[in-house]
Design a protein around this motif. Structure first.
Motif, PDB file in Angstrom:
ATOM      1  N   UNK A 132       0.832  -1.214   0.000  1.00 31.35           N
ATOM      2  CA  UNK A 132       0.000   0.000   0.000  1.00 31.35           C
ATOM      3  C   UNK A 132       0.862   1.259   0.000  1.00 31.35           C
ATOM      4  N   UNK A 133       1.970   1.236   0.742  1.00 33.81           N
ATOM      5  CA  UNK A 133       2.864   2.397   0.777  1.00 33.81           C
ATOM      6  C   UNK A 133       3.520   2.633  -0.577  1.00 33.81           C
ATOM      7  N   UNK A 134       3.716   1.562  -1.341  1.00 31.36           N
ATOM      8  CA  UNK A 134       4.286   1.677  -2.681  1.00 31.36           C
ATOM      9  C   UNK A 134       3.196   1.868  -3.740  1.00 31.36           C
ATOM     10  N   UNK A 135       1.991   2.122  -3.271  1.00 33.36           N
ATOM     11  CA  UNK A 135       0.851   2.408  -4.148  1.00 33.36           C
ATOM     12  C   UNK A 135       0.654   1.322  -5.203  1.00 33.36           C
ATOM     13  N   UNK A 136       0.819   0.069  -4.789  1.00 34.73           N
ATOM     14  CA  UNK A 136       0.582  -1.049  -5.688  1.00 34.73           C
ATOM     15  C   UNK A 136       1.659  -1.281  -6.717  1.00 34.73           C
ATOM     16  N   UNK A 137       2.746  -0.501  -6.656  1.00 39.11           N
ATOM     17  CA  UNK A 137       3.798  -0.601  -7.673  1.00 39.11           C
ATOM     18  C   UNK A 137       4.976  -1.463  -7.212  1.00 39.11           C
ATOM     19  N   UNK A 138       4.815  -2.143  -6.112  1.00 37.43           N
ATOM     20  CA  UNK A 138       5.903  -2.982  -5.637  1.00 37.43           C
ATOM     21  C   UNK A 138       5.530  -3.639  -4.326  1.00 37.43           C
ATOM     22  N   UNK A 139       6.376  -4.550  -3.887  1.00 35.74           N
ATOM     23  CA  UNK A 139       6.145  -5.240  -2.622  1.00 35.74           C
ATOM     24  C   UNK A 139       7.417  -5.149  -1.786  1.00 35.74           C
ATOM     25  N   UNK A 140       7.489  -5.933  -0.724  1.00 37.25           N
ATOM     26  CA  UNK A 140       8.642  -5.868   0.179  1.00 37.25           C
ATOM     27  C   UNK A 140       9.840  -6.568  -0.458  1.00 37.25           C
ATOM     28  N   UNK A 141      10.690  -5.794  -1.108  1.00 35.95           N
ATOM     29  CA  UNK A 141      11.869  -6.356  -1.756  1.00 35.95           C
ATOM     30  C   UNK A 141      13.129  -6.127  -0.925  1.00 35.95           C
ATOM     31  N   UNK A 142      13.312  -4.928  -0.427  1.00 37.77           N
ATOM     32  CA  UNK A 142      14.541  -4.589   0.300  1.00 37.77           C
ATOM     33  C   UNK A 142      14.585  -5.262   1.664  1.00 37.77           C
ATOM     34  N   UNK A 143      13.492  -5.179   2.404  1.00 40.05           N
ATOM     35  CA  UNK A 143      13.459  -5.836   3.719  1.00 40.05           C
ATOM     36  C   UNK A 143      13.513  -7.350   3.557  1.00 40.05           C
ATOM     37  N   UNK A 144      12.907  -7.887   2.491  1.00 39.93           N
ATOM     38  CA  UNK A 144      12.958  -9.328   2.254  1.00 39.93           C
ATOM     39  C   UNK A 144      14.376  -9.753   1.903  1.00 39.93           C
ATOM     40  N   UNK A 145      15.077  -8.946   1.113  1.00 36.94           N
ATOM     41  CA  UNK A 145      16.467  -9.260   0.781  1.00 36.94           C
ATOM     42  C   UNK A 145      17.325  -9.268   2.044  1.00 36.94           C
ATOM     43  N   UNK A 146      17.093  -8.301   2.917  1.00 34.33           N
ATOM     44  CA  UNK A 146      17.831  -8.266   4.184  1.00 34.33           C
ATOM     45  C   UNK A 146      17.557  -9.526   4.997  1.00 34.33           C
ATOM     46  N   UNK A 147      16.282  -9.886   5.103  1.00 38.61           N
ATOM     47  CA  UNK A 147      15.907 -11.078   5.868  1.00 38.61           C
ATOM     48  C   UNK A 147      16.522 -12.331   5.254  1.00 38.61           C
ATOM     49  N   UNK A 148      16.514 -12.413   3.918  1.00 38.78           N
ATOM     50  CA  UNK A 148      17.118 -13.550   3.233  1.00 38.78           C
ATOM     51  C   UNK A 148      18.609 -13.636   3.484  1.00 38.78           C
ATOM     52  N   UNK A 149      19.268 -12.481   3.545  1.00 37.97           N
ATOM     53  CA  UNK A 149      20.705 -12.444   3.814  1.00 37.97           C
ATOM     54  C   UNK A 149      21.004 -12.859   5.250  1.00 37.97           C
ATOM     55  N   UNK A 150      20.158 -12.451   6.185  1.00 40.72           N
ATOM     56  CA  UNK A 150      20.326 -12.847   7.588  1.00 40.72           C
ATOM     57  C   UNK A 150      20.226 -14.366   7.725  1.00 40.72           C
ATOM     58  N   UNK A 151      19.209 -14.951   7.073  1.00 40.06           N
ATOM     59  CA  UNK A 151      19.034 -16.404   7.192  1.00 40.06           C
ATOM     60  C   UNK A 151      20.141 -17.151   6.440  1.00 40.06           C
ATOM     61  N   UNK A 152      20.539 -16.637   5.280  1.00 43.13           N
ATOM     62  CA  UNK A 152      21.642 -17.250   4.543  1.00 43.13           C
ATOM     63  C   UNK A 152      22.928 -17.251   5.356  1.00 43.13           C
ATOM     64  N   UNK A 153      23.189 -16.148   6.039  1.00 41.52           N
ATOM     65  CA  UNK A 153      24.363 -16.040   6.903  1.00 41.52           C
ATOM     66  C   UNK A 153      24.304 -17.072   8.037  1.00 41.52           C
ATOM     67  N   UNK A 154      23.114 -17.250   8.620  1.00 43.73           N
ATOM     68  CA  UNK A 154      22.941 -18.231   9.696  1.00 43.73           C
ATOM     69  C   UNK A 154      23.228 -19.645   9.196  1.00 43.73           C
ATOM     70  N   UNK A 155      22.759 -19.958   7.979  1.00 40.51           N
ATOM     71  CA  UNK A 155      23.018 -21.278   7.393  1.00 40.51           C
ATOM     72  C   UNK A 155      24.513 -21.506   7.192  1.00 40.51           C
TER      73      UNK A 155
END
Length: 341
Positions: A243-266
């Motif tokens: 909604x904050x991106x007015x329908x033009x996108x989704x959570x990409x940056x925070x998801x990338x950060x989260x993915x990097x955190x979990x990848x690092x843990x692995x």
């Protein structure tokens, strides 16, 4: 970048280097499938910065050479290679220790959830078929949505190929934890860097169950209504961003950060670092559901221990019972797709 931010980043990387230089680190290859997308590009950047990564393999159906060239210019040790198209997938995966999958399409106007499911489910099935063939021992980190269905799809593909290892397949639910920590710290007025909040269940809507009763540091400042509101906000975090991106996108940056955190843990688990615990959607006997997100202890073979739920508040017990039907339906949908397609 301001000098203060540069100092902070430098200190963070130095601390990580200090650990990695204390003992010889194994060579580790990480492959990102969907590396040219909205999540894949920032995830590639973050994994290039990780000192535990020696080789970074970036794959997508198009656009990967540019992303790989761009990221490869960063002066960190990981060697970067880009791969594009079906004929280069095998080489991209060969020898990978960790495979992170953000591949898929975001939901577009006029597209139903079922349309989205069919497209992404098909993409995941194809990629997992290749993983089973070319790097069957890799830890697989599934980001592609809907995670509640794509993880069961991956499991079925690996079972069919005879390579399934429940300890090596993870649904990345770290973004739910990241949000819960951020929202809790803001409401409880405590430093976010010291906050921990387990998030269990699944990775969509009401299947996301943050356990604020187990949050640390504990806070007596939050009312029952505050906790209900925090739970709802964590569950609706993705919608908040759309909604904050007015329908033009989704959570990409925070998801990338989260993915990097979990990848690092692995990677740390693979390298034998003790007491690495993260929440993840895995095959589980914590509840009667075949897959469930809870805290898992990571080690040299992937999952060393699936940790129980601990003591829940009455509100959390109610939430747990409420999510089971929807989560089971999503799991069954994934299994059915994999078996019938």
């Amino acid at each position: 970048m301001r000098p203060s931010l540069l100092r902070t980043a430098s200190q963070h990387l130095r601390r990580r280097r200090d650990y990695s230089s204390s003992a010889a680190q194994p060579e580790r290859k990480v492959a990102i499938l969907g590396a040219a997308g909205g999540i894949g590009q920032p995830l590639a950047l973050l994994m290039k910065l990780n000192p535990l990564v020696s080789s970074l393999s970036l794959y997508d159906i198009a656009g990967t050479p540019g992303v790989a060239a761009d990221v490869s210019h960063i002066n960190t040790p990981a060697l970067v290679k880009g791969f594009m198209g079906d004929d280069q997938l095998a080489e991209a995966l060969q020898g990978a220790d960790v495979v992170i999958i953000p591949a898929g399409v975001p939901r577009k106007p006029g597209m139903t959830r079922d349309d989205l499911f069919k497209i992404n489910a098909g993409i995941v099935k194809g990629l997992c078929t290749a993983i089973a063939k070319h790097c069957p021992n890799a830890l697989v980190n599934m980001i592609s949505n809907p995670v509640n269905s794509t993880v069961p799809i991956a499991a079925e593909v690996f079972k069919k190929a005879g390579t399934f290892d429940e300890k090596k397949l993870f649904g990345v639910t770290t973004l739910d934890v990241v949000r819960a920590k951020t929202f809790y710290a803001g409401k409880a007025n405590v430093p976010v860097t010291g906050v921990n909040v387990p998030v269990v269940g699944g990775h969509a809507g009401i299947t996301i169950l943050p356990l604020f009763s187990q949050a640390t540091p504990a806070s007596n400042a939050l009312s029952h209504e505050d906790l209900k509101a925090l739970t709802k906000r964590t569950q609706d975090g993705g919608t908040e961003v759309v909604e904050a991106k007015a329908g033009k996108g989704s959570a990409t940056l925070s998801m990338a950060y989260a993915g990097a955190v979990f990848g690092d843990a692995c990677l740390k688990g693979l390298n034998g670092v003790p007491d690495i615990v993260e929440c993840s959607f895995v095959q589980s006997t914590v509840t009667e559901l075949p897959f469930f997100a809870s805290k898992v202890r990571l080690g040299k073979n992937g999952v060393e221990e699936v940790i129980g739920l601990g003591e829940l508040s009455a509100f959390e017990k109610e939430g747990l019972e409420s999510l089971k039907g929807e989560l089971m339906s999503s799991i069954e949908k994934g299994i059915k797709f994999a078996q019938e397609s």
